[in-house]
Design a protein around this motif. Structure first.
Motif, PDB file in Angstrom:
ATOM      1  N   VAL A 204       0.518  -1.159   0.061  1.00 19.32           N
ATOM      2  CA  VAL A 204      -0.407   0.341  -0.346  1.00 19.32           C
ATOM      3  C   VAL A 204       0.986   1.220   0.218  1.00 19.32           C
ATOM      4  O   VAL A 204       1.857   1.738   0.994  1.00 19.32           O
ATOM      5  CB  VAL A 204      -1.104  -0.181   1.073  1.00 19.32           C
TER       6      VAL A 204
ATOM      7  N   TYR B 262     -14.060   4.704   7.164  1.00 16.72           N
ATOM      8  CA  TYR B 262     -13.258   3.256   8.202  1.00 16.72           C
ATOM      9  C   TYR B 262     -14.208   3.746   9.724  1.00 16.72           C
ATOM     10  O   TYR B 262     -14.208   4.033  10.163  1.00 16.72           O
ATOM     11  CB  TYR B 262     -12.113   3.586   8.500  1.00 16.72           C
TER      12      TYR B 262
ATOM     13  N   ARG C 175      -8.430  -0.877   6.747  1.00 14.66           N
ATOM     14  CA  ARG C 175      -8.700  -1.754   6.118  1.00 14.66           C
ATOM     15  C   ARG C 175      -7.458  -3.237   6.702  1.00 14.66           C
ATOM     16  O   ARG C 175      -6.996  -3.900   6.559  1.00 14.66           O
ATOM     17  CB  ARG C 175      -6.893  -1.914   4.330  1.00 14.66           C
TER      18      ARG C 175
END
Lengths: 134, 371
Positions: A61, B306, B352
């Motif tokens: 990422v 999130y 994530r």
């Protein structure tokens, strides 16, 4: 390495393939165009050493102030090395995208995946279109 | 870029100066010129110039204009004195936020003040329709959308006022924050206000579209030797986030009321009838969720959507997050259930799939008064 020695994924990773100890090794990084678009990098998550990846797998990422972007493996193989200095020195990515800014080395398990990658001229055409639309 | 996007009167300048242009709320806008962090720091340390012409500008003609708006915004505006500007919310019957706006009462030669409202670009059609719907036949108020005939420029930063003051025919230095005036810049009549969306001192100019390019270039030329520079929407976003200011579509929406958003200062319920006031009176006791600031101790950035987690349970969600150039760490705003909204509360953000510790932090993160 010069850009014309590299192959590029549509997702903006570059690949340099070389023979190392009888095996084909792919060195992978992020293209100069993509880095210029991202600007203001804040975080890099390196691929995991030892992981087996297929082309198109998310294996890292990169985050900028503005957005988070996945890194996709452009090849099939096993991650054998990462550039551990990068996360603490993200400026290297922009300073030297095709040399000191390499991200990972992947030992190739097949070369068929390379045929889907773009040469620099084709890649730059794609970027020019994206630039106009972006 | 799609053909139907609107362009500000400064579009050609942005395109000529290597701005990255993006679609934003129906407009083709500069997101940054060089680097977001450089533009952000320039605004904190000197000044930033922002093309905010996408913001909607609505003018209200007629002596009943302020009385009309008083029934539609959360704050009393009926008796605003000429020169005053007020931040307020437009709410629906449920108290949900339709928009956050600035109401200007400007000195005029007419019987009442000249009344202007600045609305978010994304909400301009909705607010126009909402206002028209609530305008009764016996109210002699005419609403004019002047967005396309004008441009709006924000000059923000510690040197903003000293740069602009000599250029305008009004004593800008002695104008209070949240005040405005009609003045001249050279030969051009403009509206100037001590307002902004960056947490810095500064002003905002509403200028005729035909003069916008000349005035912008003049400001760029004045700003550059002082370390100032044009700044795009991305820096505007990181600046407002550090300053704890909500953004419509993120912290504010029709599903959120002003009390949940922590905007109590902009809500006057006593002796003030407005659309949504009854719903807000019912919620005024204790909103079930609240807007909070969060700061994190690592470098991964909590992004909009999130989940915010406490002891394995989702107790909220991020509405805006960025990497703060001033504090060199991620900051965010979120809505969390009221029991977890206390300053100092430790929570986690699910970034994530991996939890990152976060602490509820007082808003604003950044205040120019406590530097």
């Amino acid at each position: 390495m010069k850009p014309d020695e590299l192959l590029f994924a549509e997702t903006h990773e570059w690949v340099h393939v070389a023979q190392e100890g009888g095996e084909k090794m792919a060195t992978i990084g992020i293209s100069e165009f993509a880095l210029a678009q991202l600007t203001d990098l804040v975080y890099l998550e390196l691929p995991e050493i030892g992981r087996t990846v297929a082309a198109g797998d998310e294996f890292g990422v990169v985050e900028s102030v503005k957005a988070v972007s996945p890194l996709y493996s452009p090849v099939n193989g096993e991650v054998v090395a990462v550039n551990a200095a990068l996360p603490d020195h993200l400026e290297i990515l922009s300073e030297s995208p095709y040399e000191r800014g390499w991200i990972a080395k992947v030992r190739l398990t097949d070369e068929a995946c390379l045929s889907k990658l773009l040469d620099v001229v084709t890649y730059q055409k794609q970027c020019a279109c994206a630039g106009e639309n972006g | 870029m799609a053909d139907d996007l609107l362009r500000t009167p400064l579009y050609a300048w942005h395109a000529d100066h290597q701005a990255r242009l993006v679609a934003f709320a129906g407009w083709e806008m500069p997101v940054s010129y060089t680097s977001i962090v450089e533009e952000h720091q320039a605004t904190r340390q000197a000044l930033g110039l922002f093309d905010i012409s996408h913001m909607g500008r609505l003018e209200f003609d007629g002596p009943g204009a302020l009385a009309f708006l008083d029934r539609l915004v959360t704050r009393r505006v009926a008796r605003m004195a000429p020169g005053q500007i007020r931040y307020a919310l437009v709410t629906n019957e449920n108290g949900g936020i339709l928009d956050d706006v600035l109401v200007y009462a400007l000195a005029s030669s007419g019987p009442g003040p000249r009344v202007l409202m600045v609305v978010n670009a994304s909400n301009r059609p909705k607010i126009l329709a909402w206002l028209q719907r609530h305008l009764t036949a016996d109210e002699s108020v005419v609403i004019r959308d002047t967005t396309r005939q004008t441009a709006m420029i924000a000059v923000q930063g510690p040197t903003a006022i000293e740069v602009v003051a000599p250029q305008v025919d009004v004593d800008l230095r002695s104008m209070k924050y949240y005040s405005g005036a009609v003045t001249r810049l050279g030969a051009t009549e403009i509206i100037i206000s001590r307002t902004g969306y960056t947490g810095e001192d500064g002003c905002e100019l509403i200028v005729p579209a035909a003069s916008a390019l000349t005035i912008w270039q003049q400001l760029v030329d004045l700003a550059t030797p002082r370390g100032g520079r044009p700044a795009g929407l991305a820096a505007r976003d990181t600046l407002r986030l550090e300053a704890g200011m909500p953004l419509y579509g993120h912290e504010l929406s029709e599903d959120i009321n002003p009390l949940q958003a922590g905007l109590d200062f902009a809500v006057q319920l006593r002796d003030h009838e407005f659309v949504g006031c009854h719903a807000l009176q019912a919620d005024a006791v204790a909103p079930a969720r609240r807007r909070v600031g969060l700061q994190l101790d690592q470098r991964r950035v909590p992004r909009e959507g999130y989940p915010v987690v406490h002891a394995g349970q989702v107790v909220g969600a991020i509405t805006s997050g960025t990497f703060s150039p001033t504090f060199n760490r991620p900051i965010a705003m979120a809505y969390v259930e009221a029991p977890f909204a206390t300053v100092g509360q430790l929570l986690d953000v699910d970034i994530r799939g991996r939890l990152a510790p976060a602490a509820v932090t007082p808003l604003p993160f950044y205040s120019r008064h406590s530097k």
